[in-house]
Enzyme design. Sequence first.
Site, PDB file in Angstrom:
ATOM      1  N   HIS A  53       9.997  -8.478  47.375  1.00  0.00           N
ATOM      2  CA  HIS A  53       9.366  -7.502  48.285  1.00  0.00           C
ATOM      3  C   HIS A  53       8.481  -6.485  47.551  1.00  0.00           C
ATOM      4  CE1 HIS A  53      11.561  -8.989  51.693  1.00  0.00           C
ATOM      5  NE2 HIS A  53      12.726  -8.706  51.159  1.00  0.00           N
TER       6      HIS A  53
ATOM      7  N   HIS B 299      14.185 -13.587  54.046  1.00  0.00           N
ATOM      8  CA  HIS B 299      13.121 -12.617  54.330  1.00  0.00           C
ATOM      9  C   HIS B 299      11.790 -13.104  53.741  1.00  0.00           C
ATOM     10  CE1 HIS B 299      16.932 -10.263  54.087  1.00  0.00           C
ATOM     11  NE2 HIS B 299      16.447  -9.701  55.187  1.00  0.00           N
TER      12      HIS B 299
ATOM     13  N   ASP C 105      20.369 -15.588  51.459  1.00  0.00           N
ATOM     14  CA  ASP C 105      20.738 -14.824  52.658  1.00  0.00           C
ATOM     15  C   ASP C 105      20.398 -15.552  53.966  1.00  0.00           C
ATOM     16  OD1 ASP C 105      18.110 -14.458  51.889  1.00  0.00           O
ATOM     17  OD2 ASP C 105      18.206 -12.270  51.818  1.00  0.00           O
TER      18      ASP C 105
HETATM   19 ZN   LIG Z   1      16.332 -11.584  51.495  1.00  0.00          ZN
END
Ligand SMILES: [Zn+2]
Length: 331
Positions: A118, A157, A244
Amino acid sequence: MAIIHSSTYDLHNNEGHVENKGRTGAIIDALKSSGLQLKFMEPRMAGVHDILMVHSSVHVEYLEVFSGRGGGWLDYDTYMTPESFSVARLAAGGAMVAAEEALKSGWGYSVARPPGHHATYDRSMGFCIFNNIAIAIEHSRRNLGISKAAVIDFDVHHGNGTSSIFYTDPEVMYISVHQDPRTLFPGTGFIEEIGESDGKGFNLNIPMPRGSGNNDYIWILSEVLPQVLSEFRADMLFVSAGFDAHRLDPLADIMVDEEFFSWMGWFIHDTGLPCAAVLEGGYDLQALGNSNVSFIEGLEGSSVKVEYERSPAVAEIFNEISDVFSPFFNF
Ligand SMILES: [Zn+2]
Protein backbone atom coordinates in the site's frame (compact mmCIF):
# COMPACT_ATOMS: atom_id res chain seq x y z
CA MET A 1 15.25 -22.36 -1.34
CA ALA A 2 15.62 -19.39 0.93
CA ILE A 3 13.34 -17.86 3.52
CA ILE A 4 14.63 -14.40 4.43
CA HIS A 5 13.64 -13.40 7.94
CA SER A 6 14.95 -11.61 11.03
CA SER A 7 13.62 -11.45 14.59
CA THR A 8 14.52 -7.72 14.43
CA TYR A 9 11.20 -7.25 12.60
CA ASP A 10 9.56 -7.75 16.03
CA LEU A 11 10.72 -4.25 17.04
CA HIS A 12 8.02 -2.84 14.78
CA ASN A 13 5.12 -3.94 16.95
CA ASN A 14 1.84 -2.85 18.46
CA GLU A 15 0.09 -5.57 20.42
CA GLY A 16 -3.32 -3.98 20.04
CA HIS A 17 -3.02 -3.88 16.25
CA VAL A 18 -3.72 -6.79 13.86
CA GLU A 19 -0.42 -6.10 12.10
CA ASN A 20 1.83 -7.26 14.96
CA LYS A 21 4.85 -9.49 15.53
CA GLY A 22 2.69 -12.56 16.13
CA ARG A 23 2.20 -12.77 12.36
CA THR A 24 5.75 -13.54 11.31
CA GLY A 25 6.15 -15.61 14.48
CA ALA A 26 3.25 -17.84 13.40
CA ILE A 27 4.69 -18.22 9.89
CA ILE A 28 8.22 -19.09 11.00
CA ASP A 29 6.90 -21.57 13.60
CA ALA A 30 4.70 -23.24 10.99
CA LEU A 31 7.53 -23.43 8.44
CA LYS A 32 10.00 -24.85 10.97
CA SER A 33 7.62 -27.60 12.04
CA SER A 34 6.45 -28.39 8.49
CA GLY A 35 9.26 -30.72 7.49
CA LEU A 36 10.00 -28.55 4.44
CA GLN A 37 13.72 -28.30 3.62
CA LEU A 38 14.28 -24.54 3.77
CA LYS A 39 17.32 -22.32 4.10
CA PHE A 40 16.72 -19.48 6.60
CA MET A 41 18.69 -16.32 5.87
CA GLU A 42 19.01 -12.92 7.53
CA PRO A 43 18.08 -9.87 5.45
CA ARG A 44 20.38 -6.85 5.16
CA MET A 45 19.27 -3.30 5.69
CA ALA A 46 18.35 -1.42 2.52
CA GLY A 47 20.35 1.77 2.05
CA VAL A 48 18.46 5.05 1.92
CA HIS A 49 19.56 5.24 -1.74
CA ASP A 50 17.74 1.94 -2.33
CA ILE A 51 14.56 3.30 -0.72
CA LEU A 52 14.83 6.43 -2.87
CA MET A 53 14.52 4.33 -6.03
CA VAL A 54 10.74 4.33 -5.42
CA HIS A 55 10.02 6.91 -2.67
CA SER A 56 10.38 10.69 -2.40
CA SER A 57 13.29 12.01 -0.33
CA VAL A 58 11.02 14.43 1.56
CA HIS A 59 8.79 11.53 2.61
CA VAL A 60 11.71 9.30 3.64
CA GLU A 61 13.24 12.11 5.73
CA TYR A 62 9.87 12.74 7.34
CA LEU A 63 9.56 9.07 8.33
CA GLU A 64 13.07 9.03 9.79
CA VAL A 65 12.35 12.06 11.95
CA PHE A 66 8.86 10.81 12.92
CA SER A 67 10.19 7.42 14.01
CA GLY A 68 13.25 8.97 15.70
CA ARG A 69 11.02 11.20 17.82
CA GLY A 70 9.24 8.18 19.23
CA GLY A 71 6.88 7.21 16.44
CA GLY A 72 3.08 7.13 16.70
CA TRP A 73 0.30 7.02 14.11
CA LEU A 74 1.01 8.07 10.51
CA ASP A 75 -2.70 7.75 9.79
CA TYR A 76 -5.60 5.99 11.49
CA ASP A 77 -4.21 2.51 10.85
CA THR A 78 -0.46 2.81 10.22
CA TYR A 79 1.91 3.05 13.20
CA MET A 80 5.63 3.57 13.71
CA THR A 81 7.69 2.72 16.78
CA PRO A 82 11.06 4.37 17.52
CA GLU A 83 12.67 1.40 15.73
CA SER A 84 10.28 1.31 12.77
CA PHE A 85 12.39 3.36 10.37
CA SER A 86 15.27 0.87 10.67
CA VAL A 87 12.95 -2.13 10.68
CA ALA A 88 11.21 -0.92 7.53
CA ARG A 89 14.60 -0.54 5.85
CA LEU A 90 15.38 -4.12 6.89
CA ALA A 91 12.06 -5.31 5.40
CA ALA A 92 12.92 -3.56 2.13
CA GLY A 93 16.38 -5.18 2.22
CA GLY A 94 14.73 -8.57 2.81
CA ALA A 95 12.82 -8.17 -0.43
CA MET A 96 16.06 -7.26 -2.23
CA VAL A 97 17.76 -10.39 -0.86
CA ALA A 98 14.74 -12.47 -1.94
CA ALA A 99 15.25 -11.21 -5.49
CA GLU A 100 18.96 -12.08 -5.39
CA GLU A 101 18.19 -15.56 -4.06
CA ALA A 102 15.50 -16.07 -6.71
CA LEU A 103 18.07 -15.45 -9.44
CA LYS A 104 20.52 -17.87 -7.79
CA SER A 105 18.21 -20.73 -6.93
CA GLY A 106 14.71 -20.32 -8.34
CA TRP A 107 12.88 -18.50 -5.61
CA GLY A 108 13.37 -16.45 -2.46
CA TYR A 109 10.69 -15.48 0.02
CA SER A 110 11.00 -12.51 2.35
CA VAL A 111 8.93 -13.12 5.49
CA ALA A 112 9.15 -9.54 6.66
CA ARG A 113 7.13 -6.89 8.45
CA PRO A 114 5.95 -4.20 8.02
CA PRO A 115 4.27 -5.14 4.73
CA GLY A 116 4.63 -2.86 1.71
CA HIS A 117 2.13 -2.97 -1.15
CA HIS A 118 0.00 0.00 0.00
CA ALA A 119 2.98 2.36 0.33
CA THR A 120 3.04 4.89 -2.53
CA TYR A 121 5.84 7.19 -3.74
CA ASP A 122 5.15 9.74 -1.02
CA ARG A 123 2.72 8.15 1.42
CA SER A 124 2.85 5.32 3.97
CA MET A 125 -0.56 3.76 4.53
CA GLY A 126 -2.46 0.53 5.14
CA PHE A 127 0.08 -0.77 7.72
CA CYS A 128 2.87 -0.27 5.11
CA ILE A 129 5.91 2.01 5.50
CA PHE A 130 8.07 1.36 2.40
CA ASN A 131 7.00 -0.52 -0.71
CA ASN A 132 9.25 -3.56 -0.28
CA ILE A 133 8.34 -5.29 -3.53
CA ALA A 134 8.75 -2.13 -5.61
CA ILE A 135 12.22 -1.63 -4.12
CA ALA A 136 13.11 -5.25 -4.96
CA ILE A 137 11.89 -4.75 -8.55
CA GLU A 138 13.97 -1.60 -9.01
CA HIS A 139 16.99 -3.29 -7.41
CA SER A 140 16.61 -6.20 -9.85
CA ARG A 141 16.29 -3.91 -12.86
CA ARG A 142 19.16 -1.61 -11.96
CA ASN A 143 21.60 -4.05 -10.36
CA LEU A 144 20.70 -7.64 -11.27
CA GLY A 145 20.19 -7.54 -15.03
CA ILE A 146 16.39 -7.92 -15.10
CA SER A 147 14.45 -5.84 -17.60
CA LYS A 148 10.85 -7.06 -17.54
CA ALA A 149 9.12 -7.83 -14.28
CA ALA A 150 5.64 -9.27 -13.74
CA VAL A 151 3.97 -8.80 -10.37
CA ILE A 152 1.30 -11.15 -9.05
CA ASP A 153 -0.40 -9.61 -6.01
CA PHE A 154 -2.84 -12.06 -4.39
CA ASP A 155 -3.32 -10.14 -1.13
CA VAL A 156 -7.05 -9.59 -0.59
CA HIS A 157 -6.50 -5.82 -0.80
CA HIS A 158 -5.51 -3.98 -3.98
CA GLY A 159 -1.81 -3.06 -3.90
CA ASN A 160 -2.43 0.59 -4.69
CA GLY A 161 1.16 1.54 -3.84
CA THR A 162 2.83 -0.92 -6.20
CA SER A 163 0.26 -0.21 -8.89
CA SER A 164 0.78 3.56 -8.71
CA ILE A 165 4.60 3.36 -8.61
CA PHE A 166 4.68 1.45 -11.93
CA TYR A 167 1.51 2.93 -13.46
CA THR A 168 3.24 4.46 -16.48
CA ASP A 169 5.92 1.76 -16.82
CA PRO A 170 5.52 -0.75 -19.68
CA GLU A 171 8.31 -2.98 -18.30
CA VAL A 172 6.43 -3.84 -15.11
CA MET A 173 3.21 -5.82 -15.56
CA TYR A 174 1.19 -5.49 -12.36
CA ILE A 175 -1.58 -8.06 -11.87
CA SER A 176 -3.70 -7.96 -8.73
CA VAL A 177 -6.55 -10.20 -7.62
CA HIS A 178 -8.43 -8.73 -4.68
CA GLN A 179 -11.83 -8.21 -3.11
CA ASP A 180 -14.07 -5.77 -5.00
CA PRO A 181 -12.81 -2.28 -4.06
CA ARG A 182 -16.39 -1.05 -3.56
CA THR A 183 -16.42 -3.25 -0.46
CA LEU A 184 -12.84 -3.07 0.84
CA PHE A 185 -9.87 -0.83 1.61
CA PRO A 186 -8.18 0.93 -0.18
CA GLY A 187 -11.09 1.49 -2.59
CA THR A 188 -8.99 1.25 -5.76
CA GLY A 189 -8.28 -1.64 -8.12
CA PHE A 190 -11.10 -1.47 -10.67
CA ILE A 191 -10.81 -3.18 -14.05
CA GLU A 192 -10.70 0.20 -15.80
CA GLU A 193 -7.42 1.11 -14.06
CA ILE A 194 -5.20 -0.23 -16.84
CA GLY A 195 -2.14 2.05 -16.58
CA GLU A 196 -1.33 5.38 -18.21
CA SER A 197 0.74 6.66 -21.15
CA ASP A 198 3.43 4.07 -21.98
CA GLY A 199 2.16 1.90 -19.14
CA LYS A 200 -1.32 1.51 -20.63
CA GLY A 201 -2.28 -2.16 -20.69
CA PHE A 202 0.32 -3.11 -18.08
CA ASN A 203 -1.87 -2.84 -14.97
CA LEU A 204 -4.50 -5.55 -14.66
CA ASN A 205 -6.98 -5.73 -11.81
CA ILE A 206 -9.21 -8.68 -11.01
CA PRO A 207 -11.82 -7.48 -8.49
CA MET A 208 -13.60 -10.43 -6.88
CA PRO A 209 -17.09 -10.45 -5.33
CA ARG A 210 -17.39 -10.98 -1.59
CA GLY A 211 -17.75 -14.67 -0.82
CA SER A 212 -15.56 -15.85 -3.74
CA GLY A 213 -13.83 -19.14 -2.98
CA ASN A 214 -11.12 -21.46 -4.29
CA ASN A 215 -12.99 -22.34 -7.48
CA ASP A 216 -13.65 -18.70 -8.41
CA TYR A 217 -10.06 -17.63 -7.76
CA ILE A 218 -8.43 -20.58 -9.50
CA TRP A 219 -10.76 -20.40 -12.50
CA ILE A 220 -10.23 -16.71 -13.24
CA LEU A 221 -6.48 -16.78 -12.58
CA SER A 222 -6.20 -19.76 -14.92
CA GLU A 223 -7.95 -17.72 -17.60
CA VAL A 224 -5.89 -14.55 -17.11
CA LEU A 225 -2.38 -15.39 -15.94
CA PRO A 226 -1.06 -17.85 -18.57
CA GLN A 227 -2.08 -15.59 -21.45
CA VAL A 228 -0.72 -12.39 -19.93
CA LEU A 229 2.53 -13.98 -18.79
CA SER A 230 3.19 -15.66 -22.12
CA GLU A 231 2.57 -12.47 -24.13
CA PHE A 232 4.38 -10.13 -21.72
CA ARG A 233 7.47 -12.38 -21.52
CA ALA A 234 8.73 -11.35 -18.10
CA ASP A 235 12.29 -12.14 -17.03
CA MET A 236 11.19 -12.57 -13.47
CA LEU A 237 8.13 -12.80 -11.21
CA PHE A 238 7.56 -10.74 -8.09
CA VAL A 239 4.82 -11.92 -5.79
CA SER A 240 2.99 -9.91 -3.16
CA ALA A 241 2.03 -12.85 -0.98
CA GLY A 242 -0.86 -11.79 1.21
CA PHE A 243 -2.93 -14.44 2.95
CA ASP A 244 -5.88 -12.30 4.03
CA ALA A 245 -8.15 -13.75 1.33
CA HIS A 246 -8.38 -16.79 3.64
CA ARG A 247 -11.96 -17.48 4.76
CA LEU A 248 -10.95 -17.15 8.43
CA ASP A 249 -9.29 -13.76 7.97
CA PRO A 250 -10.90 -11.02 10.09
CA LEU A 251 -10.32 -8.14 7.65
CA ALA A 252 -12.07 -9.28 4.48
CA ASP A 253 -14.85 -11.41 3.01
CA ILE A 254 -13.13 -13.71 0.53
CA MET A 255 -13.45 -17.43 1.25
CA VAL A 256 -10.39 -19.16 -0.19
CA ASP A 257 -8.33 -21.54 1.93
CA GLU A 258 -5.03 -23.45 1.93
CA GLU A 259 -5.94 -25.23 -1.31
CA PHE A 260 -5.86 -21.94 -3.22
CA PHE A 261 -2.50 -20.90 -1.75
CA SER A 262 -0.91 -24.22 -2.66
CA TRP A 263 -2.34 -23.94 -6.19
CA MET A 264 -0.96 -20.39 -6.40
CA GLY A 265 2.50 -21.57 -5.34
CA TRP A 266 2.36 -24.44 -7.81
CA PHE A 267 1.26 -22.11 -10.63
CA ILE A 268 4.23 -19.84 -9.93
CA HIS A 269 6.58 -22.83 -9.84
CA ASP A 270 5.14 -24.07 -13.12
CA THR A 271 5.98 -20.81 -14.95
CA GLY A 272 9.65 -21.72 -14.59
CA LEU A 273 10.47 -18.06 -13.89
CA PRO A 274 12.66 -16.94 -10.99
CA CYS A 275 10.33 -15.70 -8.27
CA ALA A 276 10.87 -13.24 -5.44
CA ALA A 277 7.95 -13.39 -3.02
CA VAL A 278 7.34 -10.95 -0.18
CA LEU A 279 4.88 -11.24 2.67
CA GLU A 280 2.01 -8.75 2.68
CA GLY A 281 -1.17 -9.33 4.76
CA GLY A 282 -2.81 -12.23 6.60
CA TYR A 283 -4.26 -11.72 10.07
CA ASP A 284 -5.67 -15.04 11.33
CA LEU A 285 -2.53 -16.54 12.81
CA GLN A 286 -3.47 -20.21 12.46
CA ALA A 287 -4.62 -19.73 8.86
CA LEU A 288 -1.55 -17.61 8.12
CA GLY A 289 0.87 -20.33 9.28
CA ASN A 290 -0.94 -23.13 7.45
CA SER A 291 -1.41 -21.09 4.28
CA ASN A 292 2.29 -20.25 4.14
CA VAL A 293 3.20 -23.93 4.39
CA SER A 294 0.75 -24.72 1.56
CA PHE A 295 2.07 -21.86 -0.57
CA ILE A 296 5.68 -23.00 -0.18
CA GLU A 297 4.81 -26.64 -0.86
CA GLY A 298 3.34 -25.39 -4.12
CA LEU A 299 6.38 -23.22 -4.87
CA GLU A 300 8.56 -26.27 -4.32
CA GLY A 301 6.58 -28.02 -7.03
CA SER A 302 4.32 -30.36 -5.05
CA SER A 303 1.76 -31.05 -7.71
CA VAL A 304 -1.66 -29.89 -6.72
CA LYS A 305 -4.66 -31.73 -8.07
CA VAL A 306 -7.34 -29.09 -8.09
CA GLU A 307 -10.54 -29.52 -10.03
CA TYR A 308 -12.12 -26.26 -11.02
CA GLU A 309 -14.89 -25.16 -13.29
CA ARG A 310 -16.24 -22.00 -14.91
CA SER A 311 -17.91 -19.86 -12.30
CA PRO A 312 -20.81 -17.81 -13.73
CA ALA A 313 -20.45 -14.76 -11.43
CA VAL A 314 -16.74 -14.54 -12.05
CA ALA A 315 -17.09 -15.29 -15.78
CA GLU A 316 -18.76 -11.89 -16.10
CA ILE A 317 -15.71 -10.26 -14.54
CA PHE A 318 -13.47 -12.15 -16.93
CA ASN A 319 -15.55 -10.99 -19.92
CA GLU A 320 -15.13 -7.40 -18.80
CA ILE A 321 -11.37 -7.86 -18.38
CA SER A 322 -10.99 -9.46 -21.79
CA ASP A 323 -12.97 -6.58 -23.39
CA VAL A 324 -10.92 -3.87 -21.71
CA PHE A 325 -7.61 -5.64 -22.44
CA SER A 326 -8.40 -6.79 -25.99
CA PRO A 327 -6.10 -4.10 -27.48
CA PHE A 328 -3.24 -5.46 -25.36
CA PHE A 329 -3.68 -9.21 -24.84
CA ASN A 330 -5.13 -11.95 -26.95
CA PHE A 331 -7.61 -13.50 -24.50
ZN1 LIG B 1 -4.13 -7.17 2.66
